[in-house]
Design a protein around this motif. Structure first.
Motif, PDB file in Angstrom:
ATOM      1  N   ASN A 163       0.845  -1.198   0.000  1.00  0.00           N
ATOM      2  CA  ASN A 163       0.000   0.000   0.000  1.00  0.00           C
ATOM      3  C   ASN A 163       0.881   1.249   0.000  1.00  0.00           C
ATOM      4  N   GLU A 166      -0.641   4.922  -0.164  1.00  0.00           N
ATOM      5  CA  GLU A 166      -1.259   5.330   1.106  1.00  0.00           C
ATOM      6  C   GLU A 166      -0.191   5.601   2.159  1.00  0.00           C
ATOM      7  N   ASP A 205      -3.333  -3.856  -3.540  1.00  0.00           N
ATOM      8  CA  ASP A 205      -3.135  -4.313  -2.175  1.00  0.00           C
ATOM      9  C   ASP A 205      -4.162  -5.389  -1.819  1.00  0.00           C
TER      10      ASP A 205
END
Length: 276
Positions: A163, A166, A205
């Protein structure tokens, strides 16, 4: 003469105090009530009509949550000597602190933990961190190690972070908040470097945990996890950061202890097996 006067006006205690008050979004009246002073006195200090005592400078800085390093700057601007020392970590007087930090990091194993300074240079790390860093570019492991560089560099952990966008956004936002609250050219330089790294898409993800029998189970994460691959295993961590309470030294004030808490049972099992 005009230049000298202008320089003094822009670097004196008044503009610095006003700058910190505005950063904290606190009015003169609110600050006065917190610091047992008066709005008139605060106004006179900010406009240069009154020279504050050393005690009031420190009291105002405390109620504005000014970083310890910048409290020294406020004192200097007001004509006083710095109050807080800046002791190098390798100084003999810091021996007890170093031993305590190392014991804390060892006690957290097999889970990863590290200590960083104000620019995210790594001061100490445990074997859990060493395991995660295994296999990344040797040039990134040359001292001083920088946690942001190790995490976001294309030759660092970035390709393994599932991820990444993020997590990268979280880290950059964290640094932006610190830059907004501190006057640190060194931290800004680190931010500009890591923010400029190219971002490759590591793929979609996976938000479920694969159990031993091949089934998937959803994990109710209570905070944004760091999801990173290690030797074919997807590990998930929640980051927690601790600092020292009421530090009296600039170096100590700028230390942060980051621990990575396993975010799912599969990560716990893997780390305990790897550490045994």
């Amino acid at each position: 003469m005009t230049t000298a006067a202008s320089t003094k006006e822009s670097t004196g205690i008044g503009p610095l105090l006003r700058g910190w008050r505005e950063r904290r979004k606190v009015s003169q009246l609110e600050l006065a009530l917190r610091a047992d002073s008066s709005a008139r006195h605060i106004s006179f200090i900010e406009t240069g009509r009154s020279r504050p005592s050393e005690e009031i400078v420190l009291r105002l800085a405390e109620h504005l949550d000014v970083p310890v390093r910048e409290r020294n700057s406020l004192l200097l601007a007001a004509g006083y000597a710095p109050r807080f020392r800046e002791t190098p970590m390798d100084d003999p007087s810091m021996g007890t602190l170093r031993e305590g930090l190392e014991q804390l990091l060892r006690g957290y194993e097999p889970y990863p933990a590290l200590v960083v300074d104000a620019t995210y240079d790594v001061i100490a790390a445990n074997r859990g961190i060493a395991m995660i860093l295994d296999g990344i570019s040797e040039r990134l492991l040359q001292p001083p190690l920088n946690a942001m560089r190790l995490t976001l560099h294309p030759e660092g952990l970035a390709p393994r972070i599932r991820n990444l966008r993020e997590w990268r956004g979280h880290l950059l936002h964290q640094m932006e908040r610190q830059i907004a609250l501190q006057r640190s050219d060194a931290l800004r330089a680190v931010y500009e470097e890591v923010a400029a790294y190219p971002v490759a898409d590591p793929g979609v993800d996976v938000i479920d945990v694969v159990e031993a029998d091949g089934s998937r189970s959803s994990v109710p994460y209570f905070a944004l996890p760091l999801r990173i691959e290690h030797d074919g295993q997807l590990l998930s961590f929640i980051s927690s950061i601790a600092t020292f309470n009421t530090p009296m030294d600039v170096t100590v004030a700028e230390l942060a202890i980051e621990t990575l808490l396993p975010a799912d049972p599969a990560t716990v099992k893997y780390l305990q097996s790897a550490g045994s």
